[in-house]
Design a protein around this motif. Structure first.
Motif, PDB file in Angstrom:
ATOM      1  N   SER A 205       0.854  -1.190   0.000  1.00 46.03           N
ATOM      2  CA  SER A 205       0.000   0.000   0.000  1.00 46.03           C
ATOM      3  C   SER A 205       0.887   1.235   0.000  1.00 46.03           C
ATOM      4  O   SER A 205       2.056   1.175   0.364  1.00 46.03           O
ATOM      5  CB  SER A 205      -0.893   0.032   1.234  1.00 46.03           C
ATOM      6  OG  SER A 205      -1.751  -1.074   1.264  1.00 46.03           O
ATOM      7  N   SER A 206       0.301   2.337  -0.398  1.00 53.55           N
ATOM      8  CA  SER A 206       1.034   3.593  -0.359  1.00 53.55           C
ATOM      9  C   SER A 206       0.080   4.713   0.023  1.00 53.55           C
ATOM     10  O   SER A 206      -1.132   4.563  -0.021  1.00 53.55           O
ATOM     11  CB  SER A 206       1.703   3.887  -1.704  1.00 53.55           C
ATOM     12  OG  SER A 206       0.735   4.044  -2.705  1.00 53.55           O
TER      13      SER A 206
ATOM     14  N   THR B 272      -1.049  -0.777  -4.052  1.00 56.91           N
ATOM     15  CA  THR B 272      -0.093  -0.574  -5.139  1.00 56.91           C
ATOM     16  C   THR B 272      -0.509  -1.299  -6.410  1.00 56.91           C
ATOM     17  O   THR B 272      -0.013  -0.987  -7.485  1.00 56.91           O
ATOM     18  CB  THR B 272       1.325  -1.034  -4.738  1.00 56.91           C
ATOM     19  OG1 THR B 272       1.266  -2.383  -4.296  1.00 56.91           O
ATOM     20  CG2 THR B 272       1.891  -0.141  -3.662  1.00 56.91           C
TER      21      THR B 272
ATOM     22  N   PRO C  14       5.482   2.822  -2.523  1.00 58.49           N
ATOM     23  CA  PRO C  14       4.950   2.063  -1.402  1.00 58.49           C
ATOM     24  C   PRO C  14       5.894   2.087  -0.205  1.00 58.49           C
ATOM     25  O   PRO C  14       7.102   2.164  -0.359  1.00 58.49           O
ATOM     26  CB  PRO C  14       4.800   0.637  -1.953  1.00 58.49           C
ATOM     27  CG  PRO C  14       5.515   0.616  -3.233  1.00 58.49           C
ATOM     28  CD  PRO C  14       5.732   2.023  -3.689  1.00 58.49           C
TER      29      PRO C  14
END
Length: 143
Positions: free
Chosen positions: A54-55, A123, A139
């Motif tokens: 995830s980012s 992502t 990320p």
């Protein structure tokens, strides 16, 4: 690989940092007026549990309200959570295996200080990488 990194992260830092965000979220929700900060805190708690893959990206529609809200958050809870990330990063950096996780912890400091006006994207989600005119940050934990 993402799953393995998230599981190691969960044991070394994720649970403790997520608990800090949950406590901040509960306090904010109890105070009624600060429910938006509580919701943001719960959202970041989930991110703190599973950060790899995830980012964080800034929302294009974030305005003055987010900025003012972030100032309040910084004073009330943000700097405490950022200190938690720094302390955890220092503890993780003691070992060679922990260095990537320490770096990931340091990358979470900006969202702990200013959570409003940001969103968490997967992502693998093409919307987070320029398809709709937005550009996601790299990320957490990526080189």
């Amino acid at each position: 690989m993402r799953t393995l990194l998230n599981l190691v992260w969960l044991v070394l830092a994720g649970v403790w940092m997520a608990l800090g965000y949950v406590v901040a979220g509960i306090i904010c929700c109890v105070l009624i007026v600060t429910i938006p900060w509580g919701i943001a805190s719960f959202r970041i708690a989930m991110f703190a549990l599973w950060p790899f893959g995830s980012s964080i990206e800034r929302r294009a529609d974030a305005g003055v309200g987010s900025t003012l809200g972030n100032i309040v958050w910084f004073v009330v809870a943000g700097w405490w959570l950022a200190i938690g990330h720094v302390v955890t990063a220092i503890a993780l950096a003691v070992t060679i295996i922990g260095i990537p996780f320490a770096w990931a912890n340091l990358k979470m400091i900006p969202v702990s200080l200013t959570p409003l006006g940001r969103r968490i994207v997967d992502t693998d989600d093409p919307r987070g990488f320029g398809v709709d005119g937005h550009h996601a940050a790299p990320p957490v934990g990526a080189r």
